[in-house]
Design a protein around this motif. Structure first.
Motif, PDB file in Angstrom:
ATOM      1  N   HIS A  39       0.867  -1.175   0.000  1.00 32.65           N
ATOM      2  CA  HIS A  39       0.000   0.000   0.000  1.00 32.65           C
ATOM      3  C   HIS A  39       0.905   1.225   0.000  1.00 32.65           C
ATOM      4  O   HIS A  39       1.729   1.392   0.902  1.00 32.65           O
ATOM      5  CB  HIS A  39      -0.917   0.005   1.230  1.00 32.65           C
ATOM      6  N   ARG A 118       2.049   7.547 -10.493  1.00 36.98           N
ATOM      7  CA  ARG A 118       1.380   6.358 -11.031  1.00 36.98           C
ATOM      8  C   ARG A 118       2.234   5.698 -12.109  1.00 36.98           C
ATOM      9  O   ARG A 118       2.327   4.467 -12.177  1.00 36.98           O
ATOM     10  CB  ARG A 118       0.021   6.774 -11.598  1.00 36.98           C
ATOM     11  N   VAL A 128      -1.586  -2.480 -10.482  1.00 44.67           N
ATOM     12  CA  VAL A 128      -1.665  -1.255  -9.689  1.00 44.67           C
ATOM     13  C   VAL A 128      -3.131  -0.851  -9.617  1.00 44.67           C
ATOM     14  O   VAL A 128      -3.765  -0.616 -10.646  1.00 44.67           O
ATOM     15  CB  VAL A 128      -0.837  -0.118 -10.311  1.00 44.67           C
ATOM     16  N   GLN A 129      -3.682  -0.767  -8.422  1.00 43.92           N
ATOM     17  CA  GLN A 129      -5.072  -0.345  -8.237  1.00 43.92           C
ATOM     18  C   GLN A 129      -5.104   1.006  -7.527  1.00 43.92           C
ATOM     19  O   GLN A 129      -4.858   1.083  -6.325  1.00 43.92           O
ATOM     20  CB  GLN A 129      -5.865  -1.366  -7.429  1.00 43.92           C
ATOM     21  N   PRO A 130      -5.382   2.076  -8.253  1.00 51.42           N
ATOM     22  CA  PRO A 130      -5.483   3.390  -7.603  1.00 51.42           C
ATOM     23  C   PRO A 130      -6.662   3.422  -6.645  1.00 51.42           C
ATOM     24  O   PRO A 130      -7.742   2.896  -6.950  1.00 51.42           O
ATOM     25  CB  PRO A 130      -5.700   4.348  -8.780  1.00 51.42           C
ATOM     26  N   ALA A 136      -2.490   4.097  -3.605  1.00 51.97           N
ATOM     27  CA  ALA A 136      -2.691   2.956  -4.496  1.00 51.97           C
ATOM     28  C   ALA A 136      -2.201   1.701  -3.801  1.00 51.97           C
ATOM     29  O   ALA A 136      -1.387   1.756  -2.877  1.00 51.97           O
ATOM     30  CB  ALA A 136      -1.959   3.149  -5.821  1.00 51.97           C
TER      31      ALA A 136
END
Length: 417
Positions: A39, A118, A128-130, A136
């Motif tokens: 995280h 990013r 990668v999950q914003p 993220a």
């Protein structure tokens, strides 16, 4: 026990300092080289970007937010130690920290920094999950061969690269799942690197208050406390049947999370659920005429955000907050998908007219709901054959503003105001 120097990225086994560079920024953990879920949280992001651009503010408390009637969007750690927090009313923040430098938010600048960070994340892994403009979650499973280093070392290198190339700092939480990674990052900020392993998760969490779990807000925390569950350790021992009997449908999930269990994958294609824009007034507004101008500006902002994210609005949600902080929300469907500000405004204005009954409002907002694919927006039909032409005019106006500034083209509604 494996150890990593966060300055030179040297991996070693023992010792209080780095054997390669003598550095003392060392992270140690028995599972350090095995964990892969991270995280990432930017430290006081908006304020950090402002200090990056104005070095003379480095040693001063900085608050990013609106005027005296607004709220704190972000604040630096010098302001935080004085008690200032995000979402705090500005008048209260300034009473706690009267010498703070207050800066109006510049979202375009923060968005540019976010995009740069990013891009650096996506150099590490496609997973990668914003979560927001400054947060993220990443899954680096299987990337050790590619990077020739375990995820922990890759993340430490990433943090240094963000400092060097973007000019802000980040904190890292490393764990076997998303929940533990989120809890880890909160344990060591700013410029931190914290690890929670699978073997220790339950014992680490046992003494924490139930409110530490993401999603457990003040109301749920009070309910749990009233049932005798003050710490996560008191939830951990509940079987699924006991948890359901005592806490209802959400009980088994709460007990599992209290033990540090979380099966959610890192999903780069996570669905965007809402897009909106809002503003808090310097002074309360009452009439339709004076509320129209800020509503129009928000419709323009919402239209831009919809386009940026590739969506169209299937309907609008009007949000109003009274001077006594009572919240009103009203919804209207659109006849066809749109991301044009005049279409959004035309749908929201009747909702506003019905609510503007003399009540004093301190905030207005507009949101898109439901979200629809942007490809179907403003194609024109028998009901609104002019939609494509209006879309072309809006595009032309936006190009002029991008070249000559926001004031280059102003709608008559705003000029009258």
């Amino acid at each position: 026990m494996p150890a990593l120097c966060r300055d030179c990225l040297h991996l070693f086994q023992e010792g209080p300092t780095c054997r390669a560079c003598g550095g003392r920024r060392i992270v140690r953990h028995g599972e350090l080289t095995e964990l892969a879920i991270a995280h990432i949280d930017c430290d006081a992001f908006f304020a950090s970007v402002e200090k990056r651009d104005r070095p003379e503010l480095r040693a001063q408390p900085v608050i990013v937010g609106g005027g005296k009637r607004g709220v704190v969007s972000a604040c630096c750690y010098l302001a935080r130690i004085r008690g200032v927090r995000s979402a705090m009313p500005m008048f209260k923040a300034l009473s706690l920290c009267p010498d703070a430098v207050v800066i109006r938010p510049e979202m375009a600048k923060y968005a540019a920094a976010s995009r740069a960070i990013r891009a650096l994340m996506e150099d590490l892994t496609p997973l990668v999950q914003p979560l927001s403009i400054d947060e993220a979650v990443l899954d680096l499973s299987g990337t050790a061969a590619l990077h020739r280093a375990p995820p922990a070392a890759v993340l430490a290198r990433f943090a240094l690269r963000v400092e060097r190339e973007v000019g802000v700092t980040v904190s890292v939480g490393l764990a076997p799942n998303r929940l533990l990674a989120k809890l880890a990052v909160e344990r060591d900020k700013p410029r931190g690197f914290a690890v929670i392993g699978a073997a220790e998760a339950a014992s680490v969490l046992a003494g924490e208050p139930v409110s530490v779990l993401p999603g457990v807000g003040p109301v749920l925390a009070r309910r749990l406390n009233g049932l005798g569950f003050v710490t996560l350790g008191q939830l951990q021992g509940l079987s699924p049947r006991e948890a359901a009997a005592r806490l209802g449908e959400e009980g088994p999930g709460l007990a599992a999370r209290a033990r540090g269990e979380d099966g959610r994958p890192v999903d780069p294609n996570r669905e965007t659920k809402s897009i909106s824009a809002e503003t808090t007034f310097e002074a309360d507004l009452r009439g339709v005429a004076e509320l129209e101008a800020p509503l129009w500006r928000l419709c323009e902002k919402l239209a831009r955000r919809l386009k940026e994210k590739g969506f169209a609005a299937g309907g609008v949600v009007l949000k109003l907050k009274t001077a006594s902080f009572a919240l009103r929300t009203r919804h209207a469907r659109l006849p066809a998908p749109s991301r044009l500000p005049d279409t959004l405004f035309a749908a929201a204005r009747p909702l506003l007219a019905r609510e503007a009954d003399g009540t004093a409002f301190r905030l207005i907002g507009i949101g898109a709901q439901p979200l629809l694919p942007g490809a179907g927006a403003d194609l024109g039909d028998l009901v609104d054959a002019e939609a494509p032409r209006r879309a072309a005019r809006w595009e032309a106006m936006e190009k002029l503003r991008a070249r000559f500034g926001e004031a280059a083209v102003t709608r008559g509604l705003l000029a009258k105001r």
